[in-house]
Design an enzyme around this catalytic site. Structure first.
Site, PDB file in Angstrom:
ATOM      1  N   ASN A 164      30.852  47.634  35.019  1.00 19.80           N
ATOM      2  CA  ASN A 164      32.093  47.713  34.587  1.00 19.80           C
ATOM      3  C   ASN A 164      33.152  47.178  35.907  1.00 19.80           C
ATOM      4  OD1 ASN A 164      31.733  50.141  36.252  1.00 19.80           O
ATOM      5  ND2 ASN A 164      33.692  50.511  35.989  1.00 19.80           N
ATOM      6  N   ASP A 187      24.604  49.378  35.501  1.00 20.41           N
ATOM      7  CA  ASP A 187      25.377  50.441  36.384  1.00 20.41           C
ATOM      8  C   ASP A 187      25.561  51.734  35.659  1.00 20.41           C
ATOM      9  OD1 ASP A 187      27.463  51.112  38.283  1.00 20.41           O
ATOM     10  OD2 ASP A 187      28.891  51.042  36.647  1.00 20.41           O
ATOM     11  N   ASP A 209      28.127  54.955  36.478  1.00 22.63           N
ATOM     12  CA  ASP A 209      29.282  55.597  36.446  1.00 22.63           C
ATOM     13  C   ASP A 209      30.544  54.725  35.866  1.00 22.63           C
ATOM     14  OD1 ASP A 209      29.593  58.288  37.885  1.00 22.63           O
ATOM     15  OD2 ASP A 209      28.172  57.084  39.052  1.00 22.63           O
TER      16      ASP A 209
END
Length: 268
Positions: free
Chosen positions: A211, A89, A91
């Site tokens: 996240n 991922d 961001d």
């Protein structure tokens, strides 16, 4: 070119009990890698991402460095397994961006993303150790960025990260093998989630570092969670602490033989 090498700190640790049940399907590579992996699995997602969790993760990471160092002769003799893919991922995992620059922390990079006839300036901050992380882990995995953002926003950031990595760790090889964006996500119950079979049809050979728990809904047994970073901790070690774990995971025949225990205990 020299990459980060994990050195075992001087620690006086009691032996840890294995965190995974016996599984006759594990290969010898799986069993040796478990020495490192099981101490992570038993506590990942057992605690909220608070100071308690961060303290536990740091302690576990230190222990894993010891185990990883002890296992060097063993892992050096592993039979070669298929090179795996690590999906990342972007961001809050590798970077953080915002529309207003932090006056106390100038952004190292900024981009202009036009939106509805308006220029949107994003100020981009790189997570601590991200260049070291990408350069090191690229030796063990094919790296893929999978973001829920649009390509007009994501591509300049990925290009910048690539330049930063190569400036610090010169190499003629690309760090990021491929990129996936919002249009590749699966829209499910109002959220964007990620189907890893778009990247690797054999789920034995792919893992996702993210996240957001929503990203794991389709392939929970391939999930590696990481706490969110929002430029709130200049001493963040979350990426750094994954070195031993990811090195060991690259040796197993099926990443799910390790990661499914975390997904089962966390309820995904």
């Amino acid at each position: 070119m020299e990459f980060h090498t994990l050195q075992a700190p001087t620690l006086n640790l009691l032996p840890l009990e294995a965190g995974l049940p016996h599984n006759s399907n594990f290969t010898e590579s799986d069993r040796s890698a478990q020495n490192i992996l099981n101490v992570f699995i038993s506590l990942v997602h057992s605690f909220p991402t608070t100071e308690i969790f961060d303290s536990l993760l740091t302690s576990l990471s230190n222990h894993c460095r010891v185990l990883w160092t002890k296992d060097q002769e063993t892992t050096a003799g592993f039979e070669k397994v298929k090179r795996k893919t690590l999906v990342l991922d972007m961001d809050e995992t590798l970077i953080h961006s915002r529309l207003q620059e932090d006056v106390d922390s100038p952004a190292p990079f900024k981009i202009n993303v036009p939106f509805e006839n308006t220029d949107c300036i994003y100020y981009v901050y790189d997570r601590p150790h991200v260049c070291e992380f990408l350069a090191t882990v690229a030796q063990w995995y094919d790296l893929v960025i999978f973001t829920a953002s649009i390509s007009d926003y994501a591509d300049p950031i990925i290009d910048w990260l690539e330049r930063e990595v190569k400036a610090k760790y010169p190499s003629s090889n690309p760090v990021i093998k491929s990129r996936y964006y919002r249009q590749h996500c699966t829209y499910y119950n109002g959220i964007f989630t990620k189907d890893l079979t778009q990247i690797e049809c054999d789920l034995r050979d792919v893992a996702l570092l993210d996240n957001s728990e929503f990203s794991f809904l389709i392939n929970p047994e391939n999930a590696i969670p990481i706490r969110s970073w929002t430029n709130d901790d200049e001493n963040d070690l979350a990426l750094h602490d994954l070195f031993a774990f990811l090195n060991a995971l690259s040796h197993v025949e099926d990443v799910r033989s390790v990661l499914r225990s975390r997904s089962t205990s966390s309820g995904y």
